[in-house]
Motif scaffolding. Structure first.
Motif, PDB file in Angstrom:
ATOM      1  N   HIS A 142       0.826  -1.207   0.000  1.00  0.00           N
ATOM      2  CA  HIS A 142       0.000   0.000   0.000  1.00  0.00           C
ATOM      3  C   HIS A 142       0.864   1.263   0.000  1.00  0.00           C
ATOM      4  N   MET A 143       1.927   1.278   0.813  1.00  0.00           N
ATOM      5  CA  MET A 143       2.814   2.444   0.898  1.00  0.00           C
ATOM      6  C   MET A 143       3.554   2.676  -0.423  1.00  0.00           C
ATOM      7  N   LEU A 144       4.102   1.620  -1.003  1.00  0.00           N
ATOM      8  CA  LEU A 144       4.843   1.763  -2.264  1.00  0.00           C
ATOM      9  C   LEU A 144       3.923   2.156  -3.412  1.00  0.00           C
ATOM     10  N   ASN A 145       2.708   1.615  -3.407  1.00  0.00           N
ATOM     11  CA  ASN A 145       1.726   1.974  -4.426  1.00  0.00           C
ATOM     12  C   ASN A 145       1.393   3.466  -4.332  1.00  0.00           C
ATOM     13  N   ALA A 146       1.168   3.947  -3.109  1.00  0.00           N
ATOM     14  CA  ALA A 146       0.853   5.372  -2.913  1.00  0.00           C
ATOM     15  C   ALA A 146       2.023   6.258  -3.324  1.00  0.00           C
ATOM     16  N   CYS A 147       3.235   5.838  -2.994  1.00  0.00           N
ATOM     17  CA  CYS A 147       4.436   6.600  -3.359  1.00  0.00           C
ATOM     18  C   CYS A 147       4.530   6.758  -4.872  1.00  0.00           C
ATOM     19  N   ALA A 148       4.378   5.652  -5.598  1.00  0.00           N
ATOM     20  CA  ALA A 148       4.489   5.691  -7.062  1.00  0.00           C
ATOM     21  C   ALA A 148       3.334   6.460  -7.688  1.00  0.00           C
ATOM     22  N   LYS A 149       2.124   6.217  -7.205  1.00  0.00           N
ATOM     23  CA  LYS A 149       0.934   6.877  -7.767  1.00  0.00           C
ATOM     24  C   LYS A 149       1.058   8.397  -7.673  1.00  0.00           C
ATOM     25  N   HIS A 150       1.408   8.883  -6.494  1.00  0.00           N
ATOM     26  CA  HIS A 150       1.468  10.333  -6.300  1.00  0.00           C
ATOM     27  C   HIS A 150       2.757  10.940  -6.859  1.00  0.00           C
ATOM     28  N   GLY A 151       3.769  10.100  -7.076  1.00  0.00           N
ATOM     29  CA  GLY A 151       4.999  10.576  -7.706  1.00  0.00           C
ATOM     30  C   GLY A 151       4.931  10.585  -9.219  1.00  0.00           C
ATOM     31  N   GLY A 152       3.924   9.903  -9.781  1.00  0.00           N
ATOM     32  CA  GLY A 152       3.760   9.885 -11.229  1.00  0.00           C
ATOM     33  C   GLY A 152       4.734   8.967 -11.941  1.00  0.00           C
ATOM     34  N   PHE A 153       5.273   7.972 -11.234  1.00  0.00           N
ATOM     35  CA  PHE A 153       6.163   7.025 -11.898  1.00  0.00           C
ATOM     36  C   PHE A 153       5.571   5.626 -11.852  1.00  0.00           C
ATOM     37  N   SER A 154       5.983   4.792 -12.787  1.00  0.00           N
ATOM     38  CA  SER A 154       5.516   3.410 -12.801  1.00  0.00           C
ATOM     39  C   SER A 154       6.448   2.566 -11.942  1.00  0.00           C
ATOM     40  N   LEU A 155       5.875   1.527 -11.346  1.00  0.00           N
ATOM     41  CA  LEU A 155       6.642   0.702 -10.421  1.00  0.00           C
ATOM     42  C   LEU A 155       6.101  -0.716 -10.425  1.00  0.00           C
ATOM     43  N   ARG A 156       6.990  -1.658 -10.624  1.00  0.00           N
ATOM     44  CA  ARG A 156       6.653  -3.079 -10.495  1.00  0.00           C
ATOM     45  C   ARG A 156       7.607  -3.680  -9.469  1.00  0.00           C
ATOM     46  N   VAL A 157       7.044  -4.309  -8.446  1.00  0.00           N
ATOM     47  CA  VAL A 157       7.855  -4.930  -7.402  1.00  0.00           C
ATOM     48  C   VAL A 157       7.339  -6.342  -7.168  1.00  0.00           C
ATOM     49  N   GLU A 158       8.240  -7.304  -7.298  1.00  0.00           N
ATOM     50  CA  GLU A 158       7.964  -8.688  -6.917  1.00  0.00           C
ATOM     51  C   GLU A 158       9.018  -9.051  -5.890  1.00  0.00           C
ATOM     52  N   ALA A 159       8.599  -9.249  -4.643  1.00  0.00           N
ATOM     53  CA  ALA A 159       9.566  -9.490  -3.574  1.00  0.00           C
ATOM     54  C   ALA A 159       9.105 -10.606  -2.657  1.00  0.00           C
ATOM     55  N   GLN A 160      10.044 -11.442  -2.292  1.00  0.00           N
ATOM     56  CA  GLN A 160       9.818 -12.465  -1.291  1.00  0.00           C
ATOM     57  C   GLN A 160      10.955 -12.370  -0.283  1.00  0.00           C
ATOM     58  N   GLY A 161      10.635 -12.697   0.964  1.00  0.00           N
ATOM     59  CA  GLY A 161      11.673 -12.656   1.984  1.00  0.00           C
ATOM     60  C   GLY A 161      11.355 -13.555   3.145  1.00  0.00           C
ATOM     61  N   ASP A 162      12.248 -13.592   4.091  1.00  0.00           N
ATOM     62  CA  ASP A 162      12.110 -14.461   5.256  1.00  0.00           C
ATOM     63  C   ASP A 162      11.171 -13.836   6.295  1.00  0.00           C
ATOM     64  N   LEU A 163       9.915 -13.674   5.907  1.00  0.00           N
ATOM     65  CA  LEU A 163       8.930 -13.045   6.786  1.00  0.00           C
ATOM     66  C   LEU A 163       8.629 -13.884   8.014  1.00  0.00           C
ATOM     67  N   GLU A 164       9.005 -15.160   7.972  1.00  0.00           N
ATOM     68  CA  GLU A 164       8.831 -15.990   9.175  1.00  0.00           C
ATOM     69  C   GLU A 164       9.755 -15.512  10.298  1.00  0.00           C
ATOM     70  N   VAL A 165      10.845 -14.815   9.933  1.00  0.00           N
ATOM     71  CA  VAL A 165      11.732 -14.211  10.930  1.00  0.00           C
ATOM     72  C   VAL A 165      11.105 -12.905  11.404  1.00  0.00           C
ATOM     73  N   ASP A 166      10.988 -11.961  10.507  1.00  0.00           N
ATOM     74  CA  ASP A 166      10.255 -10.702  10.682  1.00  0.00           C
ATOM     75  C   ASP A 166      10.352  -9.935   9.370  1.00  0.00           C
ATOM     76  N   ALA A 167       9.889  -8.696   9.357  1.00  0.00           N
ATOM     77  CA  ALA A 167       9.843  -7.925   8.109  1.00  0.00           C
ATOM     78  C   ALA A 167      11.145  -7.178   7.807  1.00  0.00           C
ATOM     79  N   HIS A 168      12.107  -7.197   8.728  1.00  0.00           N
ATOM     80  CA  HIS A 168      13.295  -6.351   8.613  1.00  0.00           C
ATOM     81  C   HIS A 168      14.052  -6.542   7.296  1.00  0.00           C
ATOM     82  N   HIS A 169      14.430  -7.771   6.986  1.00  0.00           N
ATOM     83  CA  HIS A 169      15.243  -7.998   5.787  1.00  0.00           C
ATOM     84  C   HIS A 169      14.514  -7.581   4.518  1.00  0.00           C
TER      85      HIS A 169
END
Length: 193
Positions: A38-65
């Protein structure tokens, strides 16, 4: 087209990110963290740039990495898309209110990464993300992008403050990387960013 794509894999995360500074493409963000999407979508939308992000991480640890590495990859991609910076405005400022919250961002896309982050959240987390990670995200982004950013914010609701920060950063970034038709060279007395 001023675009760049970066694919980065580590033992903790796998991220593919594409940015288009002129907004010719869509916005599609998937990090496994709905609030970050939601935050990245809002950043790109209001900045007027296109953005594609596909990310996976060790969320079982926490969101830090994942949050840190998305900042690293986004910063790297911005720097590649800006390139030499010929004709860009370079400096910009934006202030975005969201109900009781206000965020102000002043940036310089001048090749030197630095972050000043002034303000505090009221709770340890919002949207399932440790609120201290937002400063870490922008620090990682600015270091890799070569952007100096001063972010100031206040409010009562942490969701509102975080969203105002991301929107304000997007607006300022969109203005700073815009091409000024009056400028043809690199916007620096040194001749390089």
């Amino acid at each position: 087209m001023r675009t760049a794509e970066v694919d980065r894999k580590t033992g903790e995360t796998a991220i593919r990110l594409r940015i288009g500074l002129d907004g010719e493409e869509e916005i599609a963000v998937s990090t496994g963290l709905p609030f970050m999407d939601h935050m990245l979508n809002a950043c790109a939308k209001h900045g007027g740039f296109s953005l594609r992000v596909e990310a996976q991480g060790d969320l079982e640890v926490d969101a830090h990495h994942l949050v840190e590495d998305v900042g690293i990859v986004l910063g790297t991609t911005i720097r590649e898309a800006v390139g030499e910076g010929r004709g860009i405005v370079r400096f910009a400022h934006a202030a975005v209110p969201m109900d009781e919250a206000l965020a102000e961002v002043a940036i310089d896309v001048g090749g030197r990464g630095y972050l000043v982050f002034t303000g505090s959240f009221n709770t340890p987390s919002t949207g399932g993300i440790d609120t201290s990670l937002f400063e870490h995200f922008f620090g990682s982004l600015c270091t890799r992008a070569g952007i100096t950013a001063h972010i100031r914010f206040y409010g009562r609701n942490d969701h509102h403050m975080a969203e105002a920060i991301f929107k304000s950063f997007g607006v300022a970034l969109g203005k700073a990387v815009a091409v000024d038709p009056r400028k043809t060279g690199v916007p620096s007395t040194k001749g390089t960013l």
